[in-house]
Scaffold this motif. Structure first.
Motif, PDB file in Angstrom:
ATOM      1  N   TYR A   1       0.831  -1.193   0.000  1.00  0.00           N
ATOM      2  CA  TYR A   1       0.000   0.000   0.000  1.00  0.00           C
ATOM      3  C   TYR A   1       0.867   1.244   0.000  1.00  0.00           C
ATOM      4  N   GLU A   2       1.882   1.242   0.840  1.00  0.00           N
ATOM      5  CA  GLU A   2       2.780   2.397   0.933  1.00  0.00           C
ATOM      6  C   GLU A   2       3.415   2.713  -0.418  1.00  0.00           C
ATOM      7  N   GLU A   3       3.822   1.679  -1.129  1.00  0.00           N
ATOM      8  CA  GLU A   3       4.490   1.833  -2.423  1.00  0.00           C
ATOM      9  C   GLU A   3       3.574   2.399  -3.506  1.00  0.00           C
ATOM     10  N   HIS A   4       2.282   2.082  -3.462  1.00  0.00           N
ATOM     11  CA  HIS A   4       1.368   2.443  -4.554  1.00  0.00           C
ATOM     12  C   HIS A   4       0.272   3.426  -4.165  1.00  0.00           C
ATOM     13  N   ARG A   5       0.268   3.915  -2.953  1.00  0.00           N
ATOM     14  CA  ARG A   5      -0.836   4.756  -2.498  1.00  0.00           C
ATOM     15  C   ARG A   5      -0.927   6.089  -3.230  1.00  0.00           C
ATOM     16  N   SER A   6       0.145   6.579  -3.774  1.00  0.00           N
ATOM     17  CA  SER A   6       0.076   7.866  -4.479  1.00  0.00           C
ATOM     18  C   SER A   6      -0.494   7.713  -5.890  1.00  0.00           C
ATOM     19  N   GLY A   7      -0.619   6.485  -6.365  1.00  0.00           N
ATOM     20  CA  GLY A   7      -1.207   6.232  -7.678  1.00  0.00           C
ATOM     21  C   GLY A   7      -2.701   6.027  -7.568  1.00  0.00           C
ATOM     22  N   ASN A   8      -3.221   5.174  -8.404  1.00  0.00           N
ATOM     23  CA  ASN A   8      -4.650   4.898  -8.404  1.00  0.00           C
ATOM     24  C   ASN A   8      -5.010   3.680  -7.575  1.00  0.00           C
TER      25      ASN A   8
ATOM     26  N   GLU B 167      -6.119   1.975  -3.960  1.00  0.00           N
ATOM     27  CA  GLU B 167      -6.664   2.172  -2.619  1.00  0.00           C
ATOM     28  C   GLU B 167      -6.872   0.797  -2.014  1.00  0.00           C
ATOM     29  N   VAL B 168      -6.656   0.694  -0.718  1.00  0.00           N
ATOM     30  CA  VAL B 168      -6.832  -0.572  -0.010  1.00  0.00           C
ATOM     31  C   VAL B 168      -7.932  -0.375   1.025  1.00  0.00           C
ATOM     32  N   LEU B 169      -8.797  -1.359   1.092  1.00  0.00           N
ATOM     33  CA  LEU B 169      -9.855  -1.386   2.090  1.00  0.00           C
ATOM     34  C   LEU B 169      -9.854  -2.780   2.690  1.00  0.00           C
ATOM     35  N   SER B 170      -9.812  -2.858   3.996  1.00  0.00           N
ATOM     36  CA  SER B 170      -9.910  -4.166   4.635  1.00  0.00           C
ATOM     37  C   SER B 170     -11.192  -4.203   5.450  1.00  0.00           C
ATOM     38  N   ALA B 171     -11.714  -5.408   5.619  1.00  0.00           N
ATOM     39  CA  ALA B 171     -12.940  -5.579   6.394  1.00  0.00           C
ATOM     40  C   ALA B 171     -12.733  -6.697   7.402  1.00  0.00           C
ATOM     41  N   ALA B 172     -12.953  -6.373   8.656  1.00  0.00           N
ATOM     42  CA  ALA B 172     -12.943  -7.378   9.711  1.00  0.00           C
ATOM     43  C   ALA B 172     -14.378  -7.877   9.866  1.00  0.00           C
ATOM     44  N   MET B 173     -14.530  -9.124  10.259  1.00  0.00           N
ATOM     45  CA  MET B 173     -15.857  -9.712  10.422  1.00  0.00           C
ATOM     46  C   MET B 173     -16.007 -10.093  11.897  1.00  0.00           C
ATOM     47  N   ASP B 174     -16.842  -9.357  12.637  1.00  0.00           N
ATOM     48  CA  ASP B 174     -16.997  -9.653  14.055  1.00  0.00           C
ATOM     49  C   ASP B 174     -18.295  -9.041  14.572  1.00  0.00           C
TER      50      ASP B 174
ATOM     51  N   GLU C 195      -2.298   1.506   7.534  1.00  0.00           N
ATOM     52  CA  GLU C 195      -2.544   2.908   7.207  1.00  0.00           C
ATOM     53  C   GLU C 195      -3.710   3.074   6.254  1.00  0.00           C
ATOM     54  N   PHE C 196      -4.328   1.977   5.890  1.00  0.00           N
ATOM     55  CA  PHE C 196      -5.493   2.025   5.007  1.00  0.00           C
ATOM     56  C   PHE C 196      -6.751   1.854   5.853  1.00  0.00           C
ATOM     57  N   THR C 197      -7.874   2.085   5.243  1.00  0.00           N
ATOM     58  CA  THR C 197      -9.150   2.019   5.935  1.00  0.00           C
ATOM     59  C   THR C 197      -9.540   0.574   6.234  1.00  0.00           C
TER      60      THR C 197
ATOM     61  N   GLY D 153      -9.275 -11.953  -0.756  1.00  0.00           N
ATOM     62  CA  GLY D 153      -8.717 -10.782  -1.426  1.00  0.00           C
ATOM     63  C   GLY D 153      -9.408 -10.552  -2.754  1.00  0.00           C
ATOM     64  N   TYR D 154      -9.736  -9.307  -3.026  1.00  0.00           N
ATOM     65  CA  TYR D 154     -10.337  -8.908  -4.293  1.00  0.00           C
ATOM     66  C   TYR D 154      -9.540  -7.735  -4.836  1.00  0.00           C
ATOM     67  N   LEU D 155      -9.242  -7.758  -6.115  1.00  0.00           N
ATOM     68  CA  LEU D 155      -8.650  -6.611  -6.800  1.00  0.00           C
ATOM     69  C   LEU D 155      -9.721  -6.104  -7.757  1.00  0.00           C
ATOM     70  N   ILE D 156     -10.107  -4.860  -7.555  1.00  0.00           N
ATOM     71  CA  ILE D 156     -11.224  -4.267  -8.299  1.00  0.00           C
ATOM     72  C   ILE D 156     -10.713  -3.041  -9.019  1.00  0.00           C
TER      73      ILE D 156
END
Length: 179
Positions: free
Chosen positions: A1-8, A10-17, A34-36, A57-60
């Motif tokens: 994420y750190e390497e590519h965050r300035s480009g297009n 975005e990372v989103l993670s979801a916890a299930m609880d 550092e991502f949402t 994991g999904y890449l969209i």
């Protein structure tokens, strides 16, 4: 994420609880993410995308098209996964990575999720034993639904999940015992 965050990217993670963000927060902080990160207390993602275990994991792409998915066992620390993600973040399309067959989910999945939802309502009312009983009905229908199973374990044995590190050996023992 750190390497590519300035480009297009975005990372989103979801916890299930079902127990909420307060239970997930220490793990997110420990990871230094550092991502949402959002918390899916209602298993909406599992119902929507048909998965019964995590991590996934999904890449969209920017148009909302899923270009890659890995159900179960998604771990960016694994060289193969990291290579796919870095390659995708660098630009090329990953249409060829969609060769993973979608698992056909039967009526049991929908019914198991109905029991999950009913149990969640009971849990929110403070009826913990009734909630667990309802969730167990879901697991009886769909033995491999780890998301529902984990909620039972976490409510009944919080020390195995929320005392600093998750006890995966204990979880394996529970699975081996059919619990």
């Amino acid at each position: 994420y750190e390497e590519h965050r300035s480009g297009n990217v975005e990372v989103l993670s979801a916890a299930m609880d079902v127990q909420g963000a307060e239970k997930a927060r220490p793990y997110v902080e420990k990871a230094g993410a550092e991502f949402t990160t959002v918390v899916d207390e209602e298993n909406l993602l599992g119902q929507l995308y048909g998965f019964k275990a995590i991590p996934n994991g999904y890449l969209i792409d920017e148009g909302g098209t899923v270009r890659y998915k890995k159900l179960g066992g998604f771990d960016i620390r694994q060289a193969e996964t990291a290579s796919v993600v870095k390659g995708w973040a660098g630009g090329p399309s990953l249409d060829e990575a969609l060769d993973q067959a979608d698992v056909a989910l039967g009526a049991e999945h929908s019914e198991a999720n109905s029991h999950f939802t009913a149990g969640l309502a009971l849990y929110r009312e403070g009826k913990f034993e009734e909630a667990v009983a309802e969730w167990r009905k879901g697991v009886e229908l769909e033995h491999d639904n780890y998301i529902i199973r984990k909620q039972i374990w976490a409510v009944q044995n919080p020390e195995k999940f929320y005392s600093g590190s998750v006890d995966y050996d204990w979880q394996k023992e529970q699975m081996d015992r059919g619990l």
